[in-house]
Design a protein around this motif. Structure first.
Motif, PDB file in Angstrom:
ATOM      1  N   LEU A 178       0.798  -1.233   0.000  1.00 41.79           N
ATOM      2  CA  LEU A 178       0.000   0.000   0.000  1.00 41.79           C
ATOM      3  C   LEU A 178       0.827   1.277   0.000  1.00 41.79           C
ATOM      4  N   GLY A 179       2.123   1.177   0.223  1.00 45.43           N
ATOM      5  CA  GLY A 179       2.948   2.374   0.293  1.00 45.43           C
ATOM      6  C   GLY A 179       3.527   2.563   1.680  1.00 45.43           C
ATOM      7  N   ASP A 180       4.580   3.359   1.775  1.00 44.49           N
ATOM      8  CA  ASP A 180       5.307   3.493   3.028  1.00 44.49           C
ATOM      9  C   ASP A 180       5.018   4.786   3.773  1.00 44.49           C
ATOM     10  N   ASN A 181       3.905   5.453   3.442  1.00 47.96           N
ATOM     11  CA  ASN A 181       3.515   6.647   4.192  1.00 47.96           C
ATOM     12  C   ASN A 181       1.994   6.765   4.195  1.00 47.96           C
ATOM     13  N   ARG A 182       1.486   7.595   5.087  1.00 50.46           N
ATOM     14  CA  ARG A 182       0.033   7.679   5.282  1.00 50.46           C
ATOM     15  C   ARG A 182      -0.681   8.272   4.069  1.00 50.46           C
ATOM     16  N   GLU A 183      -0.032   9.126   3.334  1.00 50.94           N
ATOM     17  CA  GLU A 183      -0.672   9.701   2.149  1.00 50.94           C
ATOM     18  C   GLU A 183      -0.950   8.623   1.098  1.00 50.94           C
ATOM     19  N   LEU A 184       0.049   7.773   0.851  1.00 48.37           N
ATOM     20  CA  LEU A 184      -0.136   6.700  -0.126  1.00 48.37           C
ATOM     21  C   LEU A 184      -1.166   5.686   0.356  1.00 48.37           C
ATOM     22  N   ILE A 185      -1.090   5.330   1.637  1.00 50.89           N
ATOM     23  CA  ILE A 185      -2.042   4.370   2.193  1.00 50.89           C
ATOM     24  C   ILE A 185      -3.451   4.957   2.178  1.00 50.89           C
ATOM     25  N   GLY A 186      -3.558   6.248   2.496  1.00 50.93           N
ATOM     26  CA  GLY A 186      -4.861   6.907   2.456  1.00 50.93           C
ATOM     27  C   GLY A 186      -5.473   6.872   1.068  1.00 50.93           C
TER      28      GLY A 186
END
Length: 427
Positions: A178-186
């Motif tokens: 999903l990605g390694d930061n909250r923006e990508l996961i969001g």
């Protein structure tokens, strides 16, 4: 295939597809279209998020059932039996129902038509998702509550357009996917949004990608703390509010308040009257296996919690503090998956655990080894008191503890399931 038992089916599904996780909606959408599952007559709520999904699903389904809706619920993973994943009006689907649905899915996968000339292979989770939708259709349920398995945008449940979508929280987990930061996961979680339809977000500090995606898709975003919210008092009471309603001093539930606050907003958006269905009494009675589940075993208090990432163990610590359970020694039985952030997850509890017991989940391919767990705890300055099976760890914790001590079992669904089985506790 029709002669296969559920255990045979599940064994076959574990080997059927070349990859355990194969994100994407193309293959499953073809099969779902062949089965006429893409446009259910029921109202649909889809719940995404890093933590708190299960509580939100449970609360939403309970409120809908209290209002008289026949309700289908799809969740994952299960604790003790696969049947827990597919529930109709509070009852898990039978083996026969699930096998029948699997047979229908298998037949649809083999068809050759304008959508695909070749047989289609689906993952374990994709079969489960379609089986749930098929069983819900056969029962003619009024409402369906779907829990996203991984992410949102490319997760199997996202083949269905939700009438209301929910995002419970955004934290670092499944970063390889999903990605390694909250923006990508969001952004991945926001994929459950649909144009012109409401989405409820229970994350108090959502990444900008949530609002940006809502604006881009034309979804109506309801944010906790802005459009609805809650207040908690020290007297085991809470208050829930939105722009048009306020319910003061209600009995505080055991499940996480952000998830339950979101569930209340969801059912309001679906047209329910919270006062008429006595929503807050309904929520106060809810319990979930493995979610700060407190049991008494051989004069020992045990807490079972599936917390398996840093945000979840941080919340577990908060629950321990709020419940005033930090006054005595704590014996922690733990096993985690190898792809989780073990260091951050365990560091949240390293200051309150008196003695660690490392459980061996060797039969689980994704489980971290005892040696890997030992290294993680050693780096945190924590000594390990015992290691063995979950049952052996529980017995060792019992022998080393006193009646006023607390035993805690956490780290994964597998750990909690083995712990519940070891003490002979039914769901």
């Amino acid at each position: 295939m029709e002669l296969m038992s559920l255990s045979d089916w599940l064994s076959w599904l574990e080997q059927n597809h070349p990859r355990e996780i194969d994100l994407g909606l193309a293959r499953i959408s073809v099969v779902a279209k062949r089965m006429s599952l893409l446009e259910p007559r029921a109202k649909v709520v889809t719940v995404a998020g890093t933590n708190g999904k299960g509580s939100c699903v449970t609360a939403t389904a309970a409120l809908l059932r209290t209002a008289g809706f026949s309700t289908g619920v799809y969740t994952s993973p299960h604790l003790l039996r696969y049947n827990e994943r597919i529930v109709v009006d509070g009852e898990p689907a039978s083996d026969d129902e699930i096998c029948s649905a699997f047979n229908t899915i298998f037949a649809a996968c083999q068809l050759a038509d304008e959508l695909s000339a070749d047989p289609i292979s689906l993952t374990y989770f994709e079969y489960g998702t379609l089986a749930a939708l098929e069983i819900f259709r056969r029962h003619g349920v009024d409402a369906i509550v779907l829990e996203v398995g991984l992410g949102g945008r490319l997760d199997a449940v996202n083949i269905i357009d939700a009438d209301v979508a929910v995002i419970t929280s955004i934290a670092l987990d499944h970063t390889d996917w999903l990605g390694d930061n909250r923006e990508l996961i969001g952004f991945e979680k926001a994929g459950v949004m649909r144009a012109g339809r409401p989405v409820v977000c229970a994350d108090a500090f959502p990444p900008e990608s949530i609002a940006n995606h809502a604006k881009k898709t034309g979804a109506k975003l309801y944010l906790i703390g802005c459009d609805f919210g809650y207040l908690q008092s020290a007297e085991q009471l809470w208050t829930w509010w939105d722009s048009s309603h306020r319910f003061d001093d209600q009995s505080a539930p055991q499940l996480p308040l952000p998830s339950l606050a979101a569930a209340l907003k969801v059912v309001l958006l679906l047209g329910l009257d919270l006062a008429k269905i006595d929503a807050f009494q309904c929520l106060a009675k809810l319990r979930m296996p493995g979610r700060f589940q407190q049991l008494l075993w051989r004069e020992r208090k045990i807490i079972f919690d599936v917390a398996h990432n840093p945000a979840a163990t941080s919340y577990l610590l908060t629950r321990l503090q709020e419940s005033q359970l930090l006054s005595g020694p704590i014996h922690a039985v733990v096993a985690m998956m190898v792809d989780k952030d073990r260091s951050e997850s365990l560091s949240n509890l390293s200051g309150v655990v008196t003695r660690w017991y490392l459980a061996d989940l060797g039969a689980v391919p994704r489980a971290a080894s005892v040696l890997e767990m030992q290294k993680t705890l050693a780096a945190l300055g924590c000594a390990v008191g015992f290691n063995g099976s979950v049952a052996d760890c529980l017995e060792a914790a019992y022998q080393a503890s006193k009646p006023d001590d607390l035993i805690m079992v956490f780290g994964s669904f597998y750990t909690v399931a083995a712990g519940l089985q070891a003490i002979g506790s039914p769901l």
